[in-house]
Design an enzyme around this catalytic site. Sequence first.
Site, PDB file in Angstrom:
ATOM      1  N   GLU A 102      51.202  14.464  93.655  1.00 52.12           N
ATOM      2  CA  GLU A 102      52.574  13.960  93.562  1.00 52.12           C
ATOM      3  C   GLU A 102      52.963  13.651  92.126  1.00 52.12           C
ATOM      4  O   GLU A 102      52.156  13.135  91.349  1.00 52.12           O
ATOM      5  CB  GLU A 102      52.689  12.659  94.365  1.00 52.12           C
ATOM      6  CG  GLU A 102      52.413  12.845  95.812  1.00 52.12           C
ATOM      7  CD  GLU A 102      52.429  11.530  96.572  1.00 52.12           C
ATOM      8  OE1 GLU A 102      52.044  11.528  97.731  1.00 52.12           O
ATOM      9  OE2 GLU A 102      52.804  10.497  95.979  1.00 52.12           O
ATOM     10  N   CYS A 122      41.274   9.809  95.090  1.00 45.75           N
ATOM     11  CA  CYS A 122      40.746   8.823  94.142  1.00 45.75           C
ATOM     12  C   CYS A 122      39.470   8.237  94.725  1.00 45.75           C
ATOM     13  O   CYS A 122      39.370   8.006  95.931  1.00 45.75           O
ATOM     14  CB  CYS A 122      41.763   7.704  93.891  1.00 45.75           C
ATOM     15  SG  CYS A 122      41.162   6.486  92.686  1.00 45.75           S
ATOM     16  N   CYS A 126      40.823   1.474  96.662  1.00 46.46           N
ATOM     17  CA  CYS A 126      41.598   0.235  96.850  1.00 46.46           C
ATOM     18  C   CYS A 126      42.190   0.250  98.262  1.00 46.46           C
ATOM     19  O   CYS A 126      42.779   1.253  98.683  1.00 46.46           O
ATOM     20  CB  CYS A 126      42.693   0.113  95.801  1.00 46.46           C
ATOM     21  SG  CYS A 126      42.026   0.177  94.127  1.00 46.46           S
ATOM     22  N   CYS A 129      45.935   1.276  99.105  1.00 45.13           N
ATOM     23  CA  CYS A 129      46.502   2.420  98.396  1.00 45.13           C
ATOM     24  C   CYS A 129      46.302   3.702  99.207  1.00 45.13           C
ATOM     25  O   CYS A 129      45.181   4.006  99.626  1.00 45.13           O
ATOM     26  CB  CYS A 129      45.811   2.542  97.037  1.00 45.13           C
ATOM     27  SG  CYS A 129      46.183   4.084  96.189  1.00 45.13           S
ATOM     28  N   CYS A 348      52.100   5.392  95.421  1.00 43.40           N
ATOM     29  CA  CYS A 348      51.151   6.418  95.007  1.00 43.40           C
ATOM     30  C   CYS A 348      50.420   7.028  96.198  1.00 43.40           C
ATOM     31  O   CYS A 348      49.853   6.342  97.025  1.00 43.40           O
ATOM     32  CB  CYS A 348      50.238   5.734  93.992  1.00 43.40           C
ATOM     33  SG  CYS A 348      48.520   5.825  94.160  1.00 43.40           S
TER      34      CYS A 348
HETATM   35  N1  SAH Z   1      44.485   4.247  89.529  1.00 39.12           N
HETATM   36  C1  SAH Z   1      45.365   3.572  88.667  1.00 39.12           C
HETATM   37  C2  SAH Z   1      46.744   4.194  88.590  1.00 39.12           C
HETATM   38  C3  SAH Z   1      47.362   4.668  89.864  1.00 39.12           C
HETATM   39  S1  SAH Z   1      47.863   3.410  91.008  1.00 39.12           S
HETATM   40  C4  SAH Z   1      45.456   2.101  89.011  1.00 39.12           C
HETATM   41  O1  SAH Z   1      44.985   1.724  90.081  1.00 39.12           O
HETATM   42  O2  SAH Z   1      45.977   1.347  88.191  1.00 39.12           O
HETATM   43  C5  SAH Z   1      49.250   2.637  90.173  1.00 39.12           C
HETATM   44  C6  SAH Z   1      49.569   1.237  90.675  1.00 39.12           C
HETATM   45  O3  SAH Z   1      50.076   1.283  92.005  1.00 39.12           O
HETATM   46  C7  SAH Z   1      48.342   0.323  90.697  1.00 39.12           C
HETATM   47  O4  SAH Z   1      48.654  -0.918  90.123  1.00 39.12           O
HETATM   48  C8  SAH Z   1      48.071   0.202  92.179  1.00 39.12           C
HETATM   49  O5  SAH Z   1      47.379  -0.966  92.465  1.00 39.12           O
HETATM   50  C9  SAH Z   1      49.470   0.249  92.748  1.00 39.12           C
HETATM   51  N2  SAH Z   1      49.512   0.583  94.171  1.00 39.12           N
HETATM   52  C10 SAH Z   1      48.774   1.483  94.836  1.00 39.12           C
HETATM   53  N3  SAH Z   1      49.113   1.499  96.159  1.00 39.12           N
HETATM   54  C11 SAH Z   1      50.080   0.589  96.313  1.00 39.12           C
HETATM   55  C12 SAH Z   1      50.824   0.135  97.451  1.00 39.12           C
HETATM   56  N4  SAH Z   1      50.610   0.627  98.664  1.00 39.12           N
HETATM   57  N5  SAH Z   1      51.747  -0.821  97.238  1.00 39.12           N
HETATM   58  C13 SAH Z   1      51.963  -1.327  96.003  1.00 39.12           C
HETATM   59  N6  SAH Z   1      51.281  -0.962  94.910  1.00 39.12           N
HETATM   60  C14 SAH Z   1      50.345  -0.002  95.060  1.00 39.12           C
HETATM   61 FE1  SF4 Z   2      42.721   4.783  92.944  1.00 36.91          FE
HETATM   62 FE2  SF4 Z   2      44.802   3.899  94.304  1.00 36.91          FE
HETATM   63 FE3  SF4 Z   2      42.961   2.180  93.436  1.00 36.91          FE
HETATM   64 FE4  SF4 Z   2      44.588   3.359  91.668  1.00 36.91          FE
HETATM   65  S1  SF4 Z   2      45.198   1.933  93.301  1.00 36.91           S
HETATM   66  S2  SF4 Z   2      42.367   3.118  91.535  1.00 36.91           S
HETATM   67  S3  SF4 Z   2      44.852   5.365  92.657  1.00 36.91           S
HETATM   68  S4  SF4 Z   2      42.634   3.802  94.954  1.00 36.91           S
END
Ligand code: SAH
Ligand code: SF4
Length: 361
Positions: A102, A122, A126, A129, A348
């Site tokens: 994306e 990834c 997390c 996510c 994301c």
């Molecule tokens: N991997 C990197 C960058 C991609 S995620 C990172 O984790 O920083 C970018 C941001 O989106 C991160 O701060 C992540 O915690 C947040 N994010 C991911 N999924 C989310 C969700 N469902 N709701 C809100 N924020 C989210």
């Molecule tokens: Fe990976 Fe999503 Fe965690 Fe960013 S927020 S490190 S994309 S699992």
Amino acid sequence: MNRSLPRLSLHDLDLPALRETFAADGVNPQHAALLWRALHRDGVTDLNSCDFLPPLRRWVDRSVGEGKPYSLDKPELVEEIPSSDGLTRKFLLRLDDGQTIETVLMAYEGRHTVCLSTQAGCAMGCVFCATGQMGFVRHLRPGEIVAQVLHARRALREWDPTQRVRNLVLMGMGEPLHNYDSVMRALGIISDTRGIAIGPARIAISTVGVVPAIRRLAEEARPYRLAVSLHGSSEEERAALVPAAKRWSLAELIAACRDYGRDTGKRIFFEWTLIEGKNDSPETAERLAALLEGMDAHVNLIPLNPTQGFEGTESGTESARRFQEILRRAGFPCTFRQRRGIDVEAGCGMLKATRERRPGI
Ligand code: SAH
Ligand code: SF4
């Protein structure tokens, strides 16, 4: 030539690498700048349409294309979804091996920002996510990262030709610092003033907190902005949301951030996805303020986007405001990230995840 070998994409090469290629192939390296400009400044996707000098034309005809040593990165647009507020466009792009990623184009207050993916899936897992819920598939090559900017720039030219892409955030799918070399190569290409020319100070790398790579960014004096996704202010609180915290503890991460701030003199942006009852209490906010004490830090609060694989809900307005207030009183700028176009699944990995659940598309 062995056709089962992966071909090299010209979009993977920065200008010095392209010059070396030309020199190795017996072509005057000065021609490299012309080709590079066509690819990155003009954004051409078909080299047959270019009016090159004969030696360059001959090299291109001999070297680029089906069955030849070099290819171009031009991901196929699978789906484009504009948000109903008209401020966000999300692109689902298919790579050569069929993986989809994306890229998002956002118009915030007249500044156009592109959000890039750096991996398919990834590995960091997390819990909230959508990309983390998919697991890791593979790293993106530099050309696959660069091509996302080129795609978004083409889309913006059609959307509003008076505007240009000014900012980049590496906040799409994947963990940029887990794919360090390709990401740095791609950012070098993207920020080169002879090509796409997005200034390094307008490029933000967002990381879950890969400690050795944060230290490496400082050692190598990389000129980009750094955003660190924290989401928890005690070891337990963070590890419950961010499994990578078991590998790089919160204490180690904060120490690396302190050193980074001291050595680079740069501000760090801390990202915090607010989840009701998990990380939005006043005690958590107080503890966060104590952790950041003395640092040049900005805290970005992100409302949780719901995902299929996570039960949690976004914090209520009351707790979110209180959280912000505590950080502000402690002296930290603390802002809410606007949730643009939740109707286009702007979180994301969310478009890909949703699409894979919809049968028959
Ligand atoms: N991997 C990197 C960058 C991609 S995620 C990172 O984790 O920083 C970018 C941001 O989106 C991160 O701060 C992540 O915690 C947040 N994010 C991911 N999924 C989310 C969700 N469902 N709701 C809100 N924020 C989210
Ligand atoms: Fe990976 Fe999503 Fe965690 Fe960013 S927020 S490190 S994309 S699992």
